[in-house]
Design an enzyme around this catalytic site. Structure first.
Site, PDB file in Angstrom:
ATOM      1  N   HIS A  79       0.838  -1.207   0.000  1.00 37.09           N
ATOM      2  CA  HIS A  79       0.000   0.000   0.000  1.00 37.09           C
ATOM      3  C   HIS A  79       0.869   1.252   0.000  1.00 37.09           C
ATOM      4  CE1 HIS A  79      -3.491   2.542   1.310  1.00 37.09           C
ATOM      5  NE2 HIS A  79      -2.504   3.245   1.856  1.00 37.09           N
ATOM      6  N   GLU A  80       1.839   1.301   0.908  1.00 37.80           N
ATOM      7  CA  GLU A  80       2.667   2.497   1.008  1.00 37.80           C
ATOM      8  C   GLU A  80       3.591   2.649  -0.196  1.00 37.80           C
ATOM      9  OE1 GLU A  80       1.851   4.647   2.968  1.00 37.80           O
ATOM     10  OE2 GLU A  80       0.724   3.546   4.478  1.00 37.80           O
ATOM     11  N   HIS A 115       1.437   3.910  -3.353  1.00 37.29           N
ATOM     12  CA  HIS A 115       0.542   5.006  -3.014  1.00 37.29           C
ATOM     13  C   HIS A 115       0.020   5.860  -4.178  1.00 37.29           C
ATOM     14  CE1 HIS A 115      -1.647   6.623   0.176  1.00 37.29           C
ATOM     15  NE2 HIS A 115      -0.797   6.233   1.108  1.00 37.29           N
TER      16      HIS A 115
END
Length: 453
Positions: A131-132, A135
């Protein structure tokens, strides 16, 4: 293993952090730049078609966490043209830092050193890491697909739901994206959702297991990747060569990454007909025990006719590679895959996400079957779940048999010390259930087969 998963996992964030953020985990650049629909924010593409993103990984992670980080990168490498590479002298790079319970990142390339915060205590799961790193959050057409229930959001959190001018690359809305907020994100009222899907409010949204197929497609379109793979992320399914049962194309390479929600992967071939050549130098299939071609080999180059024996991975990931040359084709292959806890004496298995917290609204089943003449000895090594009278919220039930009609050996919740359970026959079933509130680390278990005589 059958695992029905509705992942409503809140993003990790520190509301009182001094680090400026928006939407809970998006870092705000000191110059105020937070562009989304921005060509200059893309990382440059190399002459060979790959997109190299240099990174530094801080020394604050354990060897196990480093291995998890590397595994999370492999899905990008296998399915897209993105390549995360250790930084040498590159000016623009990402710096992976462990600090203060924060999971946060900038959006796109901002130039120079840019931080990605992955706290070693709260952010180290594959989905959160991906996810990070990925982004690229909300879409500008969001309101066509979800309703934001502002009445259940505190005023100081409303900013987390601001819309952005995003590049949607012509793809449909992805409720199951690893980038999507869960339904109860930033809710100030217990049991009330802040994000409701349209037109069907019961559609599961948000997960942190890993990239979704549409996440992969989005990256490949955004960076115009030429050679990419297919992600199969359900608990069971079917995989076939191109055009099956017609002949597969010449001069092609295909990869399929199977990543089940949990458990191991079992692959069973139904049909197999691939051009034969000595040492399979022409057309062939090759299968790896993991997410990349650097993973251990489960099945080396194979061609010709005849069914391949059942293959079982050691984790929830298995990679299939199929290659054809410039001449002679055949009908190819068809195989089915399932997930579960399969025969591997002494093997450990865990609740999803362990030792990090399991997710809400889960209903997972492990079925263990021993060979004829053997019984099962199951040991719970570590156990922590929500405690309640009669275990009415979260629980682990162990049955002395293949299904819920068998004798219930125990129903556990709360915190328990290590204990061993022995079956009377050659089958045992475990059923793990969590509700929508309060999650803990779950359980670690192992099993061995013992002679019945």
């Amino acid at each position: 293993m059958k695992c029905i998963v509705n992942l409503f996992l809140l993003l990790m964030f520190i509301p009182d952090s001094d680090i400026p953020m928006m939407e809970g985990d998006i870092l705000i650049h000191p110059r105020g730049r937070s562009a989304i629909n921005c060509v200059s924010c893309l990382w440059p593409k190399s002459a060979d078609g790959t997109v190299l993103i240099p990174y530094n990984l801080s020394s604050g992670y354990s060897q196990q966490q480093v291995s998890l980080f590397q595994n999370s990168l492999q899905e990008f490498h296998t399915l897209t043209c993105i390549r995360f590479v250790p930084r040498t002298t590159e000016k623009d790079f990402i710096s992976i830092l462990s600090t203060g319970g924060i999971c946060a990142s900038f959006i796109g390339r901002i130039g120079g050193e840019q931080q990605v915060y992955l706290d070693s205590g709260s952010c180290m799961s594959r989905g959160t890491i991906q996810h990070e790193l990925e982004h690229n959050v909300h879409r500008s057409d969001r309101d066509d697909f979800v309703t934001i229930m502002t009445q259940f959001i505190s005023p100081d959190k409303i900013g987390n739901f601001d819309k952005m001018d995003t590049n949607n690359v012509g793809l449909e809305y992805d409720y199951g994206s690893v980038m999507h907020y869960p339904g109860n994100a930033f809710s100030n009222t217990s049991g009330q959702a802040t994000i409701v899907p349209k037109p069907n409010p019961s559609i599961p949204i948000g997960q942190r297991i890993g990239l979704s197929p549409l996440d992969v497609s989005k990256i490949n379109r955004l960076y115009q990747c030429d050679d990419s793979g297919l992600l199969l992320n359900s608990a069971n399914g079917t995989v076939t060569s191109a055009n099956y049962p017609s002949t597969y194309p010449n001069n092609s390479t295909s990869v399929w990454l199977i990543r089940t929600p949990s458990g191991q992967v079992s692959l069973q071939f139904i049909a197999f007909d691939v051009q034969f050549s000595t040492d399979c130098v022409s057309d062939y299939i090759k299968i790896f025990d993991g997410p990349s071609k650097a993973s251990p080999v489960l099945l080396d180059r194979t061609c010709g006719m005849g069914l391949i024996p059942q293959l079982i991975s050691s984790t929830s990931q298995m990679l299939i590679e199929f290659v054809s040359d410039t001449s002679i084709t055949a009908t190819g292959f068809k195989a089915t895959y399932t997930s579960g806890a399969f025969y591997a004496p002494g093997k450990n298995f865990t609740s999803p996400g362990y030792p990090a917290a399991y997710s809400p609204n889960m209903n997972c089943i492990w079925k263990i079957t021993a060979p004829a003449g053997y019984k099962i000895s199951l040991t719970l090594h570590d156990f922590m779940m929500e405690s309640a009278p009669n275990c009415i919220y979260d629980s682990l039930s162990i049955y002395d048999g293949a299904d819920t009609s068998s004798v219930l050996m125990v129903k556990y919740c709360g915190t328990k010390s290590a204990r061993t359970f022995n079956s009377t026959g050659n089958a045992m079933m475990l059923n793990f259930i969590s509700d929508k509130s309060f999650q803990y680390k779950g359980f670690l278990a192992s099993f061995v087969f013992v002679s019945a005589t």
